[in-house]
Design a protein around this motif. Sequence first.
Motif, PDB file in Angstrom:
ATOM      1  N   VAL A   1       0.811  -1.220   0.000  1.00  0.00           N
ATOM      2  CA  VAL A   1       0.000   0.000   0.000  1.00  0.00           C
ATOM      3  C   VAL A   1       0.843   1.267   0.000  1.00  0.00           C
ATOM      4  O   VAL A   1       0.311   2.350  -0.245  1.00  0.00           O
ATOM      5  N   SER A   2       2.140   1.154   0.246  1.00  0.00           N
ATOM      6  CA  SER A   2       2.972   2.361   0.312  1.00  0.00           C
ATOM      7  C   SER A   2       2.993   3.128  -1.004  1.00  0.00           C
ATOM      8  O   SER A   2       3.196   4.340  -1.012  1.00  0.00           O
ATOM      9  N   LEU A   3       2.733   2.462  -2.119  1.00  0.00           N
ATOM     10  CA  LEU A   3       2.701   3.181  -3.395  1.00  0.00           C
ATOM     11  C   LEU A   3       1.553   4.170  -3.457  1.00  0.00           C
ATOM     12  O   LEU A   3       1.598   5.128  -4.227  1.00  0.00           O
ATOM     13  N   LEU A   4       0.530   3.979  -2.621  1.00  0.00           N
ATOM     14  CA  LEU A   4      -0.617   4.883  -2.641  1.00  0.00           C
ATOM     15  C   LEU A   4      -0.281   6.269  -2.102  1.00  0.00           C
ATOM     16  O   LEU A   4      -0.921   7.243  -2.462  1.00  0.00           O
ATOM     17  N   TRP A   5       0.702   6.382  -1.234  1.00  0.00           N
ATOM     18  CA  TRP A   5       1.055   7.701  -0.690  1.00  0.00           C
ATOM     19  C   TRP A   5       2.398   8.209  -1.190  1.00  0.00           C
ATOM     20  O   TRP A   5       2.799   9.304  -0.873  1.00  0.00           O
ATOM     21  N   ASP A   6       3.103   7.389  -1.971  1.00  0.00           N
ATOM     22  CA  ASP A   6       4.388   7.850  -2.494  1.00  0.00           C
ATOM     23  C   ASP A   6       4.155   8.821  -3.645  1.00  0.00           C
ATOM     24  O   ASP A   6       3.441   8.503  -4.597  1.00  0.00           O
ATOM     25  N   LYS A   7       4.754   9.970  -3.536  1.00  0.00           N
ATOM     26  CA  LYS A   7       4.646  10.988  -4.582  1.00  0.00           C
ATOM     27  C   LYS A   7       6.048  11.355  -5.045  1.00  0.00           C
ATOM     28  O   LYS A   7       6.959  11.404  -4.229  1.00  0.00           O
ATOM     29  N   PRO A   8       6.280  11.578  -6.276  1.00  0.00           N
ATOM     30  CA  PRO A   8       5.300  11.603  -7.357  1.00  0.00           C
ATOM     31  C   PRO A   8       5.248  10.309  -8.172  1.00  0.00           C
ATOM     32  O   PRO A   8       4.449  10.190  -9.086  1.00  0.00           O
ATOM     33  N   TYR A   9       6.070   9.304  -7.853  1.00  0.00           N
ATOM     34  CA  TYR A   9       6.211   8.156  -8.758  1.00  0.00           C
ATOM     35  C   TYR A   9       5.474   6.889  -8.353  1.00  0.00           C
ATOM     36  O   TYR A   9       5.639   5.856  -8.993  1.00  0.00           O
ATOM     37  N   ARG A  10       4.681   6.925  -7.277  1.00  0.00           N
ATOM     38  CA  ARG A  10       3.899   5.769  -6.842  1.00  0.00           C
ATOM     39  C   ARG A  10       4.765   4.522  -6.658  1.00  0.00           C
ATOM     40  O   ARG A  10       4.456   3.458  -7.187  1.00  0.00           O
ATOM     41  N   ARG A  11       5.839   4.660  -5.921  1.00  0.00           N
ATOM     42  CA  ARG A  11       6.744   3.523  -5.727  1.00  0.00           C
ATOM     43  C   ARG A  11       6.487   2.841  -4.389  1.00  0.00           C
ATOM     44  O   ARG A  11       6.375   3.492  -3.361  1.00  0.00           O
ATOM     45  N   ALA A  12       6.412   1.521  -4.433  1.00  0.00           N
ATOM     46  CA  ALA A  12       6.335   0.717  -3.213  1.00  0.00           C
ATOM     47  C   ALA A  12       7.755   0.565  -2.666  1.00  0.00           C
ATOM     48  O   ALA A  12       8.730   0.953  -3.313  1.00  0.00           O
ATOM     49  N   LEU A  13       7.871  -0.014  -1.492  1.00  0.00           N
ATOM     50  CA  LEU A  13       9.188  -0.163  -0.875  1.00  0.00           C
ATOM     51  C   LEU A  13      10.137  -0.987  -1.743  1.00  0.00           C
ATOM     52  O   LEU A  13      11.324  -0.673  -1.837  1.00  0.00           O
ATOM     53  N   HIS A  14       9.611  -2.029  -2.396  1.00  0.00           N
ATOM     54  CA  HIS A  14      10.480  -2.837  -3.258  1.00  0.00           C
ATOM     55  C   HIS A  14      10.944  -2.043  -4.480  1.00  0.00           C
ATOM     56  O   HIS A  14      12.032  -2.280  -4.990  1.00  0.00           O
ATOM     57  N   ASP A  15      10.153  -1.088  -4.946  1.00  0.00           N
ATOM     58  CA  ASP A  15      10.591  -0.204  -6.036  1.00  0.00           C
ATOM     59  C   ASP A  15      11.711   0.715  -5.553  1.00  0.00           C
ATOM     60  O   ASP A  15      12.693   0.930  -6.253  1.00  0.00           O
TER      61      ASP A  15
END
Length: 166
Positions: free
Chosen positions: A142-156
């Motif tokens: 779910v971390s990609l939902l609040w990552d700005k600006p690239y919508r990256r999860a922790l593994h990204d």
Amino acid sequence: MSPDPLTPPQTPQLAGMPPLATPGQRFAARLIDTVVLGAMWTVALTATGALQYTLDHPGKQDMGKVTLALVITMAVYFGYEGLMLSRTGQTLGKMALRIRVAMLSDGDIPGRQGWVRAAVYALPGMLVPVLVGTVFWVVNSVSLLWDKPYRRALHDKAARTVVVTA
């Protein structure tokens, strides 16, 4: 002049790369890959005898066999994800949704970083019996939902990748 409140904010496009994949595309792709993971889990449970034990002893599990099946499953899933991402940037789920993993720096196929991304996603799954793996997976996903600006999860972030349309 302030931005129009009715116009959704645009996610910046990375130079020379296709648009970012949407969270919905990523979720659907991960669902398909979860079916692949489920097939691996079923094979591992069968191969270790854990499934047969549960069928022969309703309501009981041989936790040693289940744990071995879990370790085998997550190791094989790590291999599946790492190999596919390092070669093409796509798992079966990403292929079906027409999205791919790309290096944040230049949009290339991840190569070795595909293995880093796979490790950060898959290997904590071995800790599911102590709930650490489950909590990590949820937070990671779910971390990609609040990552700005690239919508990256922790593994990204660990692999310095983004997910874009293919």
